[in-house]
Design a protein around this motif. Structure first.
Motif, mmCIF file in Angstrom:
data_model
loop_
_atom_site.group_PDB
_atom_site.id
_atom_site.type_symbol
_atom_site.label_atom_id
_atom_site.label_comp_id
_atom_site.label_asym_id
_atom_site.label_seq_id
_atom_site.Cartn_x
_atom_site.Cartn_y
_atom_site.Cartn_z
ATOM 1 N N LEU A 137 0.835 -1.205 0.000
ATOM 2 C CA LEU A 137 0.000 0.000 0.000
ATOM 3 C C LEU A 137 0.870 1.256 0.000
ATOM 4 C CD1 LEU A 137 -2.778 1.232 0.016
ATOM 5 C CD2 LEU A 137 -2.957 0.786 2.470
ATOM 6 N N VAL A 138 1.977 1.204 0.708
ATOM 7 C CA VAL A 138 2.938 2.318 0.684
ATOM 8 C C VAL A 138 3.413 2.560 -0.742
ATOM 9 C CG1 VAL A 138 5.270 3.051 1.348
ATOM 10 C CG2 VAL A 138 3.753 2.061 3.062
ATOM 11 N N GLN A 139 3.777 1.489 -1.445
ATOM 12 C CA GLN A 139 4.278 1.614 -2.811
ATOM 13 C C GLN A 139 3.200 2.160 -3.746
ATOM 14 O OE1 GLN A 139 7.577 1.143 -3.688
ATOM 15 N NE2 GLN A 139 6.811 2.241 -5.494
ATOM 16 N N GLN A 140 1.970 1.702 -3.540
ATOM 17 C CA GLN A 140 0.855 2.175 -4.374
ATOM 18 C C GLN A 140 0.711 3.693 -4.248
ATOM 19 O OE1 GLN A 140 -3.025 0.203 -3.890
ATOM 20 N NE2 GLN A 140 -4.025 2.192 -4.061
ATOM 21 N N ILE A 141 0.805 4.181 -3.005
ATOM 22 C CA ILE A 141 0.658 5.620 -2.758
ATOM 23 C C ILE A 141 1.850 6.385 -3.337
ATOM 24 C CG2 ILE A 141 0.595 7.366 -0.925
ATOM 25 C CD1 ILE A 141 -1.074 5.266 0.703
ATOM 26 N N LYS A 142 3.045 5.820 -3.206
ATOM 27 C CA LYS A 142 4.230 6.449 -3.793
ATOM 28 C C LYS A 142 4.105 6.536 -5.315
ATOM 29 C CE LYS A 142 7.735 5.331 -0.285
ATOM 30 N NZ LYS A 142 8.957 4.525 0.011
ATOM 31 N N ASP A 143 3.401 5.565 -5.895
ATOM 32 C CA ASP A 143 3.201 5.540 -7.350
ATOM 33 C C ASP A 143 2.074 6.473 -7.785
ATOM 34 O OD1 ASP A 143 5.227 3.700 -7.607
ATOM 35 O OD2 ASP A 143 3.902 1.953 -7.688
ATOM 36 N N GLY A 144 1.426 7.122 -6.801
ATOM 37 C CA GLY A 144 0.375 8.084 -7.122
ATOM 38 C C GLY A 144 -0.978 7.475 -7.405
ATOM 39 N N ILE A 145 -1.201 6.243 -6.935
ATOM 40 C CA ILE A 145 -2.493 5.586 -7.153
ATOM 41 C C ILE A 145 -3.357 5.786 -5.907
ATOM 42 C CG2 ILE A 145 -3.661 3.395 -7.631
ATOM 43 C CD1 ILE A 145 -1.000 2.443 -8.895
ATOM 44 N N PHE A 146 -4.418 6.580 -6.053
ATOM 45 C CA PHE A 146 -5.290 6.891 -4.912
ATOM 46 C C PHE A 146 -6.726 6.456 -5.221
ATOM 47 C CE2 PHE A 146 -1.726 9.728 -4.377
ATOM 48 C CZ PHE A 146 -1.516 9.700 -3.003
ATOM 49 N N ASN A 147 -6.993 5.156 -5.114
ATOM 50 C CA ASN A 147 -8.351 4.653 -5.322
ATOM 51 C C ASN A 147 -9.055 4.474 -3.976
ATOM 52 O OD1 ASN A 147 -6.609 2.636 -4.620
ATOM 53 N ND2 ASN A 147 -7.373 1.133 -6.086
ATOM 54 N N PHE A 148 -8.917 5.514 -3.141
ATOM 55 C CA PHE A 148 -9.545 5.543 -1.816
ATOM 56 C C PHE A 148 -9.687 6.993 -1.390
ATOM 57 C CE2 PHE A 148 -4.964 4.868 -1.458
ATOM 58 C CZ PHE A 148 -4.580 5.955 -0.696
ATOM 59 N N ASP A 149 -10.522 7.220 -0.362
ATOM 60 C CA ASP A 149 -10.805 8.584 0.112
ATOM 61 C C ASP A 149 -10.225 8.865 1.489
ATOM 62 O OD1 ASP A 149 -12.685 9.223 -2.135
ATOM 63 O OD2 ASP A 149 -13.813 7.573 -1.233
ATOM 64 N N ILE A 150 -10.124 7.817 2.319
ATOM 65 C CA ILE A 150 -9.679 7.977 3.704
ATOM 66 C C ILE A 150 -8.718 6.844 4.050
ATOM 67 C CG2 ILE A 150 -10.440 7.849 6.133
ATOM 68 C CD1 ILE A 150 -12.910 9.386 5.400
ATOM 69 N N VAL A 151 -7.730 7.163 4.883
ATOM 70 C CA VAL A 151 -6.753 6.162 5.320
ATOM 71 C C VAL A 151 -6.908 5.918 6.817
ATOM 72 C CG1 VAL A 151 -4.303 5.571 5.493
ATOM 73 C CG2 VAL A 151 -5.136 6.885 3.526
ATOM 74 N N VAL A 152 -6.972 4.634 7.175
ATOM 75 C CA VAL A 152 -7.011 4.208 8.574
ATOM 76 C C VAL A 152 -5.755 3.382 8.829
ATOM 77 C CG1 VAL A 152 -8.220 2.711 10.238
ATOM 78 C CG2 VAL A 152 -9.529 4.216 8.725
ATOM 79 N N ALA A 153 -5.207 3.467 10.041
ATOM 80 C CA ALA A 153 -3.992 2.701 10.338
ATOM 81 C C ALA A 153 -4.017 2.131 11.749
ATOM 82 C CB ALA A 153 -2.755 3.580 10.158
ATOM 83 N N ALA A 154 -3.558 0.886 11.862
ATOM 84 C CA ALA A 154 -3.308 0.302 13.184
ATOM 85 C C ALA A 154 -2.033 0.946 13.720
ATOM 86 C CB ALA A 154 -3.148 -1.209 13.072
ATOM 87 N N PRO A 155 -1.933 1.160 15.035
ATOM 88 C CA PRO A 155 -0.752 1.839 15.602
ATOM 89 C C PRO A 155 0.585 1.211 15.206
ATOM 90 C CG PRO A 155 -2.486 1.668 17.244
ATOM 91 C CD PRO A 155 -2.943 0.856 16.069
ATOM 92 N N ASP A 156 0.631 -0.117 15.084
ATOM 93 C CA ASP A 156 1.912 -0.765 14.769
ATOM 94 C C ASP A 156 2.306 -0.600 13.293
ATOM 95 O OD1 ASP A 156 0.041 -2.436 13.653
ATOM 96 O OD2 ASP A 156 0.782 -4.286 14.561
#
Length: 230
Positions: free
Chosen positions: A97-116
């Motif tokens: 998912l990190v790589q997808q975002i670095k590649d500029g692919i945003f097929n989502f509106d909001i990001v949620v993350a577990a603390p770890d």
């Protein structure tokens, strides 16, 4: 100013501060677009966001949702990843998912993350931050309970944050909503704003508030009524 816009303005008494019920009914009469317009609220608060204790930021799950389909990406692994998928997350990942975002692919509106997983998210903070997508504990998007976070976001959670001039904007429904549902969503949103009133804020907390549609002029609201919502 277009003829259409002038006709809409004529429906509004610009000398009047409307109650929430009146404004919710009136705004529905201002529909002019061929799509289901968003009902938008704009507030100006008597705060100075340069002071940390006056930075108004949070989230509220609206009782009737926003009417918008929200796509959620979740940074989680193991059991938490399975929980996020079961809750309806559209994308779940870690390094991929990190790589997808670095590649500029945003097929989502909001990001949620577990603390770890926040170490991973930190790698793309400069990308997510300017887009307003950086997960934050104050908006419930950094949490060990990723399943609840996904359900909240999908169910009509609205994040809010005051800008440098004390303004907050948010979409709180659709023009197709019944007027009473618009009013109830508005009341819930304002209640959340009032709960965040800083102890150091002086004078009238809500300086102004207006309700509008995506393509309509604004309807001024009675701020005294709004500040009474606890």
């Amino acid at each position: 100013m277009s003829k259409r816009y002038k006709q809409l303005i004529e429906k509004i008494d610009i000398t009047k501060a409307y109650s929430m019920d009146e404004a919710s009914t009136l705004v529905k009469s201002l529909v002019s677009a061929k799509f289901d317009e968003t009902v938008e609220v704009a507030l100006n608060l008597n705060v100075d966001p340069r002071h940390a204790d006056q930075m108004i930021r949070g989230a509220i799950v609206l009782p009737h949702g926003t009417g918008k389909t929200v796509r959620v990406a979740v940074f989680a692994k193991g059991v938490k990843a399975d929980e996020a998928k079961a809750a309806g997350a559209d994308i779940v990942g870690t390094d991929d998912l990190v790589q997808q975002i670095k590649d500029g692919i945003f097929n989502f509106d909001i990001v949620v993350a577990a603390p770890d997983c926040m170490g991973l998210v930190g790698q793309i903070g400069r990308i997510l931050g300017p887009k307003g997508m950086m997960p934050n504990p104050k908006t419930g998007t950094v949490t060990p309970d990723v399943a609840t976070a996904v359900k909240n976001v999908k169910g009509g959670q609205v994040n809010f944050r005051v800008d440098k001039k004390g303004n907050i904007h948010a979409g709180i429904g659709k023009a197709s909503f019944d007027a009473d549902k618009i009013a109830e969503n508005l009341a819930s949103f304002v209640k959340a704003i009032n709960r965040h009133k800083p102890a150091s804020a002086k004078g009238r907390y809500i300086k102004s508030c207006a309700l509008s549609l995506t393509m309509s002029p604004a309807v001024k609201l009675d701020v005294l009524q709004l500040m009474d919502i606890k």
